[in-house]
Design an enzyme around this catalytic site. Structure first.
Site, PDB file in Angstrom:
ATOM      1  N   SER A  74     -13.407  -3.492  -2.552  1.00 32.79           N
ATOM      2  CA  SER A  74     -13.029  -2.974  -1.239  1.00 32.79           C
ATOM      3  C   SER A  74     -11.734  -3.623  -0.777  1.00 32.79           C
ATOM      4  O   SER A  74     -11.405  -4.742  -1.183  1.00 32.79           O
ATOM      5  CB  SER A  74     -14.144  -3.232  -0.220  1.00 32.79           C
ATOM      6  OG  SER A  74     -13.848  -2.644   1.030  1.00 32.79           O
ATOM      7  N   ASP A  75     -11.022  -2.900   0.075  1.00 30.38           N
ATOM      8  CA  ASP A  75      -9.795  -3.455   0.642  1.00 30.38           C
ATOM      9  C   ASP A  75      -9.541  -2.772   1.981  1.00 30.38           C
ATOM     10  O   ASP A  75      -9.917  -1.614   2.186  1.00 30.38           O
ATOM     11  CB  ASP A  75      -8.601  -3.224  -0.289  1.00 30.38           C
ATOM     12  CG  ASP A  75      -7.403  -4.068   0.105  1.00 30.38           C
ATOM     13  OD1 ASP A  75      -7.414  -5.272  -0.203  1.00 30.38           O
ATOM     14  OD2 ASP A  75      -6.469  -3.534   0.733  1.00 30.38           O
ATOM     15  N   GLN A  76      -8.898  -3.509   2.861  1.00 29.29           N
ATOM     16  CA  GLN A  76      -8.572  -2.968   4.182  1.00 29.29           C
ATOM     17  C   GLN A  76      -7.118  -3.247   4.511  1.00 29.29           C
ATOM     18  O   GLN A  76      -6.640  -4.375   4.349  1.00 29.29           O
ATOM     19  CB  GLN A  76      -9.466  -3.585   5.255  1.00 29.29           C
ATOM     20  CG  GLN A  76      -9.230  -3.010   6.652  1.00 29.29           C
ATOM     21  CD  GLN A  76     -10.103  -3.681   7.685  1.00 29.29           C
ATOM     22  OE1 GLN A  76      -9.834  -4.809   8.084  1.00 29.29           O
ATOM     23  NE2 GLN A  76     -11.169  -3.004   8.117  1.00 29.29           N
TER      24      GLN A  76
END
Length: 207
Positions: A74-76
């Site tokens: 995941s990445d934001q």
């Protein structure tokens, strides 16, 4: 979906304690392995493209090491007027970020990917979160940063804590996305990969 698939271990490919705490809500046993990746944006890459690419890259990097496992990456990336805003890292940078965002709408692109190298499964999705920041005073910014020190958070704010006082509105269809892992989309991808959290509980995976 085949509910009799052999048990596969679940790995969260992230160093984020926020994502670890969110994944614990699913009551599935999992391990954590943080891949060592260069997270610099590519030339002309948009914030959305950056978040999507990094989420998949993290999952694929860990899946190469653990091919039998189901891996979540995941990445934001926060976006203000088309510009990516990452983790501030220190107080001064956080002040600059919150000053730029006051009274503005910021889009947080929270991407998630699920990969299993052995089965060849790989898929991802993005949960956009639109956040309207209040027209913050300098005193509010300073007091907040000293109180919560969110220097490891994209956009310099923890909406699950005192950071909610910075905001005027949040618009999202996946309520945990702003914290760092969109659990609705994550469970959808896990089901597609052959791991249904509800059936795993029924079968005693983490009863």
């Amino acid at each position: 979906m085949n509910d009799t698939l052999p048990h596969r271990s679940l790995i969260l490919g992230s160093s984020s304690r926020y994502r670890r705490e969110l994944l614990e809500r699913l009551r599935l046993p999992f391990e954590v392995f943080a891949p060592d990746l260069d997270e610099s944006p590519l030339p002309a890459e948009t914030p959305l493209q950056l978040a999507t690419r990094l989420a998949m890259a993290k999952a694929q990097a860990v899946a190469k090491l653990y091919p039998h496992a189901i891996v979540i990456g995941s990445d934001q990336v926060a976006e203000l007027h088309g510009r990516a805003m990452g983790k501030p890292g220190d107080h001064q940078r956080a002040v600059e970020q919150l000053t730029a965002m006051r009274g503005q709408e910021v889009v947080f692109h929270t991407a998630v990917a699920v990969v299993c190298a052995e089965t060849g499964f790989h898929a991802g999705d993005v949960a956009p979160v639109r956040v309207k920041f209040r027209n913050l005073s300098f005193a509010e910014i300073e007091n907040y940063l000293h109180a919560e020190q969110p220097y490891d958070c994209a956009g310099s704010a923890k909406s699950e804590g005192l950071g909610i006082a910075l905001l005027a509105a949040i618009e999202s269809d996946d309520p945990t996305a702003l914290i760092g892992l969109p659990l609705i989309r994550t469970t959808q991808l896990l089901r597609q990969a052959g791991l249904d959290p509800l059936l795993a509980l029924k079968n005693g995976a983490n009863a």
